[in-house]
Design an enzyme around this catalytic site. Sequence first.
Site, mmCIF file in Angstrom:
data_model
loop_
_atom_site.group_PDB
_atom_site.id
_atom_site.type_symbol
_atom_site.label_atom_id
_atom_site.label_comp_id
_atom_site.label_asym_id
_atom_site.label_seq_id
_atom_site.Cartn_x
_atom_site.Cartn_y
_atom_site.Cartn_z
ATOM 1 N N LYS A 169 -120.126 26.378 -14.192
ATOM 2 C CA LYS A 169 -119.724 27.896 -13.921
ATOM 3 C C LYS A 169 -120.853 28.713 -13.799
ATOM 4 O O LYS A 169 -120.949 29.497 -13.113
ATOM 5 C CB LYS A 169 -118.567 28.309 -14.976
ATOM 6 C CG LYS A 169 -118.072 29.858 -14.513
ATOM 7 C CD LYS A 169 -117.071 30.222 -15.463
ATOM 8 C CE LYS A 169 -115.845 29.543 -15.663
ATOM 9 N NZ LYS A 169 -114.748 29.712 -14.743
ATOM 10 N N ARG A 177 -116.087 33.309 -21.046
ATOM 11 C CA ARG A 177 -115.615 32.033 -20.410
ATOM 12 C C ARG A 177 -116.248 30.768 -20.679
ATOM 13 O O ARG A 177 -117.562 30.925 -20.885
ATOM 14 C CB ARG A 177 -115.218 32.114 -18.823
ATOM 15 C CG ARG A 177 -114.271 32.926 -18.277
ATOM 16 C CD ARG A 177 -114.073 32.824 -16.899
ATOM 17 N NE ARG A 177 -113.071 33.479 -16.303
ATOM 18 C CZ ARG A 177 -112.970 35.095 -15.852
ATOM 19 N NH1 ARG A 177 -114.193 35.771 -15.768
ATOM 20 N NH2 ARG A 177 -112.016 35.569 -15.364
ATOM 21 N N GLY A 226 -108.982 24.439 -17.272
ATOM 22 C CA GLY A 226 -108.037 24.716 -18.289
ATOM 23 C C GLY A 226 -108.067 24.026 -19.667
ATOM 24 O O GLY A 226 -107.239 24.461 -20.745
ATOM 25 N N MET A 258 -110.593 24.373 -21.999
ATOM 26 C CA MET A 258 -111.294 25.278 -22.914
ATOM 27 C C MET A 258 -110.925 26.513 -22.796
ATOM 28 O O MET A 258 -110.287 26.872 -22.006
ATOM 29 C CB MET A 258 -112.661 24.910 -22.790
ATOM 30 C CG MET A 258 -113.250 23.663 -23.256
ATOM 31 S SD MET A 258 -115.231 23.450 -23.138
ATOM 32 C CE MET A 258 -115.088 23.401 -21.391
ATOM 33 N N ARG A 277 -116.570 26.318 -7.226
ATOM 34 C CA ARG A 277 -116.973 24.994 -7.908
ATOM 35 C C ARG A 277 -116.445 23.806 -6.674
ATOM 36 O O ARG A 277 -115.646 23.891 -6.253
ATOM 37 C CB ARG A 277 -116.316 24.595 -9.523
ATOM 38 C CG ARG A 277 -114.666 24.704 -9.377
ATOM 39 C CD ARG A 277 -114.190 24.619 -10.345
ATOM 40 N NE ARG A 277 -112.806 24.845 -10.685
ATOM 41 C CZ ARG A 277 -112.154 25.176 -11.660
ATOM 42 N NH1 ARG A 277 -112.807 25.370 -12.927
ATOM 43 N NH2 ARG A 277 -110.710 25.329 -11.780
ATOM 44 N N HIS A 317 -101.840 24.811 -13.264
ATOM 45 C CA HIS A 317 -102.422 24.027 -14.048
ATOM 46 C C HIS A 317 -101.982 22.433 -13.730
ATOM 47 O O HIS A 317 -102.879 21.548 -13.753
ATOM 48 C CB HIS A 317 -102.060 24.263 -15.582
ATOM 49 C CG HIS A 317 -102.541 23.211 -16.615
ATOM 50 N ND1 HIS A 317 -101.775 22.199 -16.966
ATOM 51 C CD2 HIS A 317 -103.727 23.199 -17.148
ATOM 52 C CE1 HIS A 317 -102.445 21.466 -18.022
ATOM 53 N NE2 HIS A 317 -103.577 21.952 -17.844
ATOM 54 N N SER A 348 -119.559 -18.608 -12.948
ATOM 55 C CA SER A 348 -118.871 -17.166 -12.753
ATOM 56 C C SER A 348 -118.519 -16.768 -14.259
ATOM 57 O O SER A 348 -117.996 -17.524 -15.153
ATOM 58 C CB SER A 348 -117.568 -17.723 -12.208
ATOM 59 O OG SER A 348 -116.470 -16.497 -11.897
ATOM 60 N N CYS A 352 -115.402 -13.203 -12.926
ATOM 61 C CA CYS A 352 -114.254 -13.060 -12.437
ATOM 62 C C CYS A 352 -113.342 -12.220 -13.529
ATOM 63 O O CYS A 352 -112.028 -12.426 -13.323
ATOM 64 C CB CYS A 352 -113.935 -14.348 -12.182
ATOM 65 S SG CYS A 352 -113.940 -15.553 -13.841
ATOM 66 N N TYR A 407 -121.724 -11.790 -6.494
ATOM 67 C CA TYR A 407 -120.156 -11.007 -6.094
ATOM 68 C C TYR A 407 -119.712 -10.551 -7.680
ATOM 69 O O TYR A 407 -120.015 -10.959 -8.579
ATOM 70 C CB TYR A 407 -119.576 -11.876 -5.302
ATOM 71 C CG TYR A 407 -119.059 -13.230 -6.072
ATOM 72 C CD1 TYR A 407 -118.145 -13.083 -6.929
ATOM 73 C CD2 TYR A 407 -119.597 -14.393 -6.402
ATOM 74 C CE1 TYR A 407 -117.677 -14.300 -7.668
ATOM 75 C CE2 TYR A 407 -119.481 -15.414 -7.140
ATOM 76 C CZ TYR A 407 -118.306 -15.298 -7.601
ATOM 77 O OH TYR A 407 -117.856 -16.344 -8.817
#
Length: 886
Positions: free
Chosen positions: A27, A97, A106, A108, A350, A466, A776, A843, A863
């Site tokens: 902010k 704020r 919402g 804080m 924001r 909210h 693996s 895996c 992978y």
Amino acid sequence: MAIKHVYFFGDGKAEGKGSMKNLLGGKGANLAEMTAIGLPVPPGFTITTEVCTEFYKNDRKYPADLEQQVEENLQKVETLIGRKFGDPKKPLLVSVRSGSRASMPGMMDTVLNLGLNDKTVQGLIELSGDARFAYDSYRRFIQMYSNVVMGMEGDVLETILEDQKEKKGVHLDTDLSADDLKDLVSKFKTKVKETLGCDFPSDPKEQLWGSIGAVFGSWMNARAITYRKLNNIPSDWGTAVNVQAMVFGNMGNDCATGVAFTRDPASGEKYFYGEFLINAQGEDVVAGIRTPQPINKDGGDSELTSLEEAMPENYAQLVNIKETLEKHYRDMQDIEFTIEKSKLYMLQTRTGKRTAKAAIKIAVDMVREGLITDQEGVLRVSPNQLDQLLHPTLDPHAPKEIIAKGLPASPGAVSGAIVFSADEAEEAANQGRKVILVRMETSPEDIHGMDAAQGILTSRGGMTSHAAVVTRGMGKCCVVGCSDIKVDYPNQQFTTRNGDVLKKGEIITLDGSAGEVMKGEVPTVQVELTGDFATLMGWVDKYKRIGVRANADTPKDCNVARNFGAEGVGLVRTEHMFFEGPRIQAMREMIMADSLEGRQKALEKILPMQRSDYYNIFKEMKDLPVMIRLLDPPLNEFLPRTDKELEELSESMNIPMAKIRGIVDHLHETNPMLGHRGCRLGLTFQEIYDMQVQAIIEAACDLTKNDGFTVVPEIMMPLVATYTEMHLLREAAVKVADDIIQRYGIKLEYSIGACVELPRTCIIADQIAKDAEFFSFGTNDLTQTTFGLSRDDSGDFLPFYVNNEIYKHDPFVSIDQEGVGALVEMACERARKTRPDIKIGICGEHGGEPESIAFCDKVGLNYVSCSPYRVPVARLAAAHAALREG
């Protein structure tokens, strides 16, 4: 030189800038940036996140020179505004704020209209010429401050307000007169004294420091802590505090306040979307007490006047600012604004939270518009967010009884039992029950229940409420503003317009894409991913380095995986194939046999079933590798548990009950995870693995010879701990495989490797790699054996460890890079010294978790393998890892 704790912004100049989010919070950084690019921002200053960190390190004490820096910057605001903080004739009022570097809507605390007392309210009346506005601001301030700073329950004063409205015969706060509000102020202050035993503070400086302390304190409130855990926000980041000159949207009908998005946050359409209220303050828009009005005249209920119609000049100015902000930030913005006496002010911008569908559309559109590159487009969609798209939608052919309709706040389709409180939702989820949380409106205190519930339904609130904002960020299905229902908390029920009463525990279904509420459970179907999704995934595959396979045990799983872009199967768990009707019977016959001949006879029954299993999987995965792990669990897992089942087994196999009980007792193990399982079974009962290798190779040869398929079988030996184990296992498998290939008279490439699940295997990886053509990592078991933790038995204390930061995170969710990760890295390095071309993958469940995938990419794995529905998530996470490293 003194450390700078406070950064000023105002009059087109700012000491901070947008890139300073770590120091100024999101902010504060954006207020500075908007000021610097010439947008109308009320002046103010930001106290840095470093002060928050020091506040907690030093027993909630501030740096010694903070007060002086705050005073100096407050004087700068006074000079610009031409009013003085605490002056009874020309009072400056401020807002206080929070603002952390990551958006936490919402979570804080905020205090508005700060600086009012019985003297300054008279000055405000003199300046504004409006006693009603002044006392409305004063009563709002007392309500917020007594709750946020003094810790009084918000319902206490809200009840007095509701009583006053009832007494006056009005429904809305705006219908109360100046005298009514003045009377409320007096009643509020009396109630504060009566409840808390102290007077409401009248000294503006005391009010200011009380509010600053409350905002810093709210960084560690329960809802903020919960939100940070859900969104992986570190607790040591801290929050900044923004002190800003108040502008008022509640001074009359030429004033307004609103929230808007530069594109639709639900669909991603390039459409200026938002809501506002005339003669209101910011919290009124999201609280749901009054129905918000649309920004655009084609943006909602035609009976409601839009901002475009009510204030056309301000609307046109807001549209221009919207265009400026989106081009400047190169992303969709969530903005807050106030109009005071027809003058527009920007209070916040924001990066806007959005659904997965919207994130993809916005990213693809912005690349096409030339605002961002395709690399940036890939990074704009988070892997976890993409998971939302893979959730089911309602089956369009299924019957459904729609009982109510609200606003489609967050997409998806879910069913569950009705509950009316966040605590009930959390309790039910802990018991494994699926619930829908039904509220008049949600508040930040409901965050734990919102996380636990399948979906959220509210009777009040708009698309920027909210509930709407938070559920979109969480990927939860949500319907808000459903005025078709009347929620009755005392009786634990809600009533529809048609008079239907639905009580706690009854099942309902929500369609978050249509805003519909249905009675009972409605079947769902999986979504088809095309268009923008396909475009995005094309970019993803262009940039990712690491391959993505799927853990798949059936042809159906393989089909899903392939459609989602899997490059092969990284794990077929053969034990899952043994639990169906005739298979489990044959398996039990093999276990009960007391000779090699008896076991082989039982395995001959299983062989054609296994061959068919592998044949169908290979067929589905034509031309792609398929890694099959040979039998892993101990034999006792295939035996019945209850006396009744044992008796049925005795009767069906014509074996005395005493003998069966003897075998069951013999196979019982105190710690089966470390017992007679994995390759230990394959060596002591070689005939089991011989049968499985035979089934694999015969299936591959059949498809190769008869159908011309290219089949790539990879045979994985589980729980290998020594070189000798791996050598003997390979020797036996090669003998079976080569005999079959010779019999078929064809050429078939296959490979044999090890599932790495033990620390010892990692340490001697150079030896194992002499016979293993691939590794693996079974990171589920590797985590258990490294930590000495049982995944099944650690649930009682593991949350405590994570909540108290003894562990940074659950090691079964995200790979422990310091310990387990170090073993993985060691194994890779040592194995490649022996066999430079060894193929290495993972895996375990970590194969679908973004942070773990980034680690696998960093250490050079070939992978990752994950569940079929997480394949797109893993592909995107792999691209993110490559782009951020590159």
